[in-house]
Design an enzyme around this catalytic site. Structure first.
Site, PDB file in Angstrom:
ATOM      1  N   GLN A  32       0.827  -1.207   0.000  1.00 53.93           N
ATOM      2  CA  GLN A  32       0.000   0.000   0.000  1.00 53.93           C
ATOM      3  C   GLN A  32       0.860   1.255   0.000  1.00 53.93           C
ATOM      4  OE1 GLN A  32      -3.279  -1.734   2.941  1.00 53.93           O
ATOM      5  NE2 GLN A  32      -3.785   0.341   2.293  1.00 53.93           N
ATOM      6  N   SER A 113       4.708  -6.159   2.648  1.00 53.97           N
ATOM      7  CA  SER A 113       3.378  -6.184   3.249  1.00 53.97           C
ATOM      8  C   SER A 113       2.385  -6.873   2.313  1.00 53.97           C
ATOM      9  CB  SER A 113       2.943  -4.761   3.601  1.00 53.97           C
ATOM     10  OG  SER A 113       1.750  -4.762   4.341  1.00 53.97           O
ATOM     11  N   LEU A 114       1.389  -6.152   1.810  1.00 56.24           N
ATOM     12  CA  LEU A 114       0.440  -6.737   0.856  1.00 56.24           C
ATOM     13  C   LEU A 114       1.155  -7.390  -0.311  1.00 56.24           C
ATOM     14  CD1 LEU A 114      -0.884  -5.714  -2.146  1.00 56.24           C
ATOM     15  CD2 LEU A 114      -2.222  -7.176  -0.614  1.00 56.24           C
ATOM     16  N   ARG A 138      -8.760  -9.205   4.047  1.00 57.59           N
ATOM     17  CA  ARG A 138      -7.668  -8.710   4.913  1.00 57.59           C
ATOM     18  C   ARG A 138      -7.836  -7.210   5.157  1.00 57.59           C
ATOM     19  NH1 ARG A 138      -2.265  -6.668   3.757  1.00 57.59           N
ATOM     20  NH2 ARG A 138      -0.703  -7.375   5.280  1.00 57.59           N
ATOM     21  N   HIS A 223       0.719  -3.942  10.902  1.00 56.84           N
ATOM     22  CA  HIS A 223       1.933  -4.549  11.457  1.00 56.84           C
ATOM     23  C   HIS A 223       2.197  -4.100  12.895  1.00 56.84           C
ATOM     24  CE1 HIS A 223       2.267  -5.632   7.298  1.00 56.84           C
ATOM     25  NE2 HIS A 223       2.401  -4.377   6.952  1.00 56.84           N
ATOM     26  N   GLN A 272       2.688 -11.609  10.032  1.00 60.73           N
ATOM     27  CA  GLN A 272       3.073 -10.361   9.377  1.00 60.73           C
ATOM     28  C   GLN A 272       2.099  -9.234   9.683  1.00 60.73           C
ATOM     29  OE1 GLN A 272       1.466  -8.813   5.999  1.00 60.73           O
ATOM     30  NE2 GLN A 272       3.105  -9.496   4.652  1.00 60.73           N
TER      31      GLN A 272
END
Length: 333
Positions: A32, A113-114, A138, A223, A272
């Site tokens: 993101q 991340s994503l 998510r 996170h 994560q």
């Protein structure tokens, strides 16, 4: 930190002639913040498979991702539950276009991340449709876990990791927590948690001589421990997805390691969500295994820039525009 890439995670595209792997090349997928209205429009003009990837992902997410990515509105594209499947589609589209045009097969993958989900789709661990459905959920779970205004994040620049960690620990209290969320590169750490605790950490860091810190325009403190409930619910949703062992090694965020077993991959994805992204460690792990060239696969060039800060010896390229794509392809076919 070095990753051990298991030999069992080395093979090829299913139902096709095995393709030689270039162990000096790695692909990384953004998370993101890299999205923008009009992203990958230039690549879509090169090949209809780009738009087709957005449409395929849209089936899973239940959203017209191509129209959203090209026309917005920007506010909707920047909403976490839509940002995540849109970026997933963009990363997979760039990956498929690279191979359709004869690009070299990298020896390893990673995603921020994503982007870790995008890397796992590229590696064959799950389908694009399933991944799009999962990452939209998510995003919804993340939004639900932290009501608007309750959480915050900030980028801290030019500070030592240890100082940021110590400061977060010093200002945190029961019910008001702030932690390092992303170790993006030496001198760039994102902190996150309860909004008041983030503000307190920034004040204390300034008192200790840290002059560069920027509050981020996000309401979801990814996170961080605030995402623990969301992570538990995501773990349950993963049971409805068909998983396969990846055909390429994927260095995962939570520990900068490669996991060959599906159960371990899933556990790393769940952890994560509430533990920090060890991006510096991920890039160092790739370099430690002989990677010298790195492609940022998707929109933007954030990860290419971070890679050069982490290891100046890396040749890092973005391929989100037609010019960038053609140049990287010509050099690294």
């Amino acid at each position: 930190m070095r990753a051990s890439f298991p030999l069992s995670v080395r093979v090829t595209q299913a139902a096709s002639t095995p393709q030689a792997v270039d162990s000096t090349l790695a692909f990384v997928f953004p998370g993101q913040g890299s999205q923008s209205v009009g992203m990958l429009a230039e690549l879509a003009a090169l090949d209809p498979l780009v738009q087709a990837c957005f449409e395929e992902a849209g089936e899973g997410a239940g959203v017209d991702l191509w129209t959203l990515a090209q026309q917005g509105p920007e506010e909707r594209l920047n909403t976490t539950e839509f940002t995540q499947p849109a970026l997933l589609a963009a990363g997979v589209a760039a990956w498929r276009l690279w191979h359709a045009r004869g690009g070299a097969m990298p020896g390893a993958l990673a995603g921020h991340s994503l982007g870790e989900y995008t890397a796992l789709v590229a590696a064959g661990a799950l389908s694009l449709v399933d991944a799009a459905r999962l990452v939209r959920l998510r995003g919804q779970l993340m939004q639900d876990a932290a009501p608007a205004g309750s959480g915050g994040m900030a980028a801290v620049l030019g500070a030592e990791d240890a100082l940021v960690v110590e400061t977060c620990e010093a200002v945190s209290s029961p019910g008001q927590v702030v932690v390092p969320a992303n170790f993006n590169s030496p001198g760039q750490i994102v902190i996150g948690g309860h909004a008041a605790a983030v503000d307190a950490a920034l004040v204390r860091l300034a008192e200790q001589g840290v002059r560069k810190a920027v509050k981020l325009a996000v309401s979801v403190p990814s996170h961080t421990p605030l995402m623990r409930e969301a992570a538990d619910r995501l773990a349950v949703a993963m049971d409805d997805i068909a998983w396969q062992a990846p055909r390429l090694p994927v260095v995962q965020n939570v520990d900068a390691r490669v996991h060959a077993e599906v159960a371990d991959i899933r556990q790393a994805l769940v952890r994560q969500l509430y533990l920090p992204v060890q991006w510096t460690g991920c890039v160092q792990a790739l370099a430690g295994q002989g990677v010298g060239r790195l492609v940022e696969c998707g929109p933007g060039k954030v990860l290419a820039g971070l890679a050069k800060r982490i290891d100046k010896a890396l040749d890092a390229r973005a391929i989100g525009t037609a010019g960038e794509f053609d140049k990287a392809l010509a050099d690294w076919r």
